[in-house]
Design a protein around this motif. Structure first.
Motif, PDB file in Angstrom:
ATOM      1  N   GLU A  19       0.832  -1.206   0.000  1.00 16.25           N
ATOM      2  CA  GLU A  19       0.000   0.000   0.000  1.00 16.25           C
ATOM      3  C   GLU A  19       0.866   1.255   0.000  1.00 16.25           C
ATOM      4  O   GLU A  19       0.531   2.231  -0.677  1.00 16.25           O
ATOM      5  CB  GLU A  19      -1.017   0.037   1.150  1.00 16.25           C
ATOM      6  N   ASP A  20       1.996   1.246   0.701  1.00 24.28           N
ATOM      7  CA  ASP A  20       2.867   2.423   0.734  1.00 24.28           C
ATOM      8  C   ASP A  20       3.463   2.714  -0.647  1.00 24.28           C
ATOM      9  O   ASP A  20       3.510   3.868  -1.081  1.00 24.28           O
ATOM     10  CB  ASP A  20       3.997   2.235   1.747  1.00 24.28           C
ATOM     11  N   ASP A  23       0.602   3.948  -2.976  1.00 28.29           N
ATOM     12  CA  ASP A  23       0.240   5.310  -2.584  1.00 28.29           C
ATOM     13  C   ASP A  23       1.284   6.302  -3.102  1.00 28.29           C
ATOM     14  O   ASP A  23       0.935   7.335  -3.691  1.00 28.29           O
ATOM     15  CB  ASP A  23       0.120   5.392  -1.064  1.00 28.29           C
ATOM     16  N   SER A  27       0.576   9.143  -5.995  1.00 26.64           N
ATOM     17  CA  SER A  27       0.763  10.535  -5.562  1.00 26.64           C
ATOM     18  C   SER A  27       1.773  11.275  -6.433  1.00 26.64           C
ATOM     19  O   SER A  27       1.599  12.462  -6.717  1.00 26.64           O
ATOM     20  CB  SER A  27       1.227  10.581  -4.110  1.00 26.64           C
ATOM     21  N   LEU A  35      -6.696  10.342  -1.949  1.00 31.38           N
ATOM     22  CA  LEU A  35      -6.155   9.015  -2.219  1.00 31.38           C
ATOM     23  C   LEU A  35      -6.184   8.138  -0.980  1.00 31.38           C
ATOM     24  O   LEU A  35      -5.744   8.544   0.093  1.00 31.38           O
ATOM     25  CB  LEU A  35      -4.705   9.126  -2.721  1.00 31.38           C
ATOM     26  N   LEU A  36      -6.711   6.943  -1.158  1.00 34.81           N
ATOM     27  CA  LEU A  36      -6.622   5.883  -0.156  1.00 34.81           C
ATOM     28  C   LEU A  36      -6.116   4.639  -0.864  1.00 34.81           C
ATOM     29  O   LEU A  36      -6.627   4.261  -1.922  1.00 34.81           O
ATOM     30  CB  LEU A  36      -7.985   5.574   0.462  1.00 34.81           C
ATOM     31  N   ALA A  37      -5.105   4.014  -0.302  1.00 32.87           N
ATOM     32  CA  ALA A  37      -4.605   2.728  -0.785  1.00 32.87           C
ATOM     33  C   ALA A  37      -4.446   1.867   0.458  1.00 32.87           C
ATOM     34  O   ALA A  37      -3.508   2.050   1.231  1.00 32.87           O
ATOM     35  CB  ALA A  37      -3.280   2.894  -1.516  1.00 32.87           C
ATOM     36  N   ILE A  46      -8.236   0.781  -3.775  1.00 34.44           N
ATOM     37  CA  ILE A  46      -7.831   2.121  -4.184  1.00 34.44           C
ATOM     38  C   ILE A  46      -9.058   3.012  -4.271  1.00 34.44           C
ATOM     39  O   ILE A  46     -10.092   2.605  -4.802  1.00 34.44           O
ATOM     40  CB  ILE A  46      -7.155   2.097  -5.580  1.00 34.44           C
ATOM     41  N   PHE A  48      -9.541   7.211  -5.353  1.00 30.64           N
ATOM     42  CA  PHE A  48      -8.771   8.377  -5.801  1.00 30.64           C
ATOM     43  C   PHE A  48      -9.655   9.259  -6.661  1.00 30.64           C
ATOM     44  O   PHE A  48     -10.395   8.774  -7.514  1.00 30.64           O
ATOM     45  CB  PHE A  48      -7.566   7.884  -6.616  1.00 30.64           C
TER      46      PHE A  48
END
Length: 83
Positions: A19-20, A23, A27, A35-37, A46, A48
């Motif tokens: 996820e990092d 993301d 970005s 944004l969410l991952a 995801i 966005f």
């Protein structure tokens, strides 16, 4: 007027997902916000807001199988129309 027109949501299913990393890539490479991952090494959700959802979908498809894809036009929704 919205800065980013499309609410883009999907799941990525694969192996070794981060996820990092996802993301950070989104970005850095795509204009958007909210944004969410989130998820684990096998499944990432995801969310966005962007004006170019097809680019996000293409990137995510390069990571694994994508499904449960939803792209909604938030400007139409704000006008009371179907998204």
């Amino acid at each position: 007027m919205l800065d980013f027109k499309f609410d883009t949501q999907l799941l990525i299913e694969g192996q070794g997902l981060s996820e990092d990393d996802i993301d950070a890539y989104i970005s850095q490479h795509f204009a958007g916000d909210c944004l969410l991952a989130v998820g684990d090494e096998e499944l990432i959700k995801i969310h966005f807001h962007t004006n170019e959802p097809w680019k996000v979908l293409e990137y995510c498809a390069s990571l694994g199988e994508i499904h449960d894809i939803v792209v909604e036009n938030m400007e139409r929704q704000a006008e009371g129309l179907s998204g």
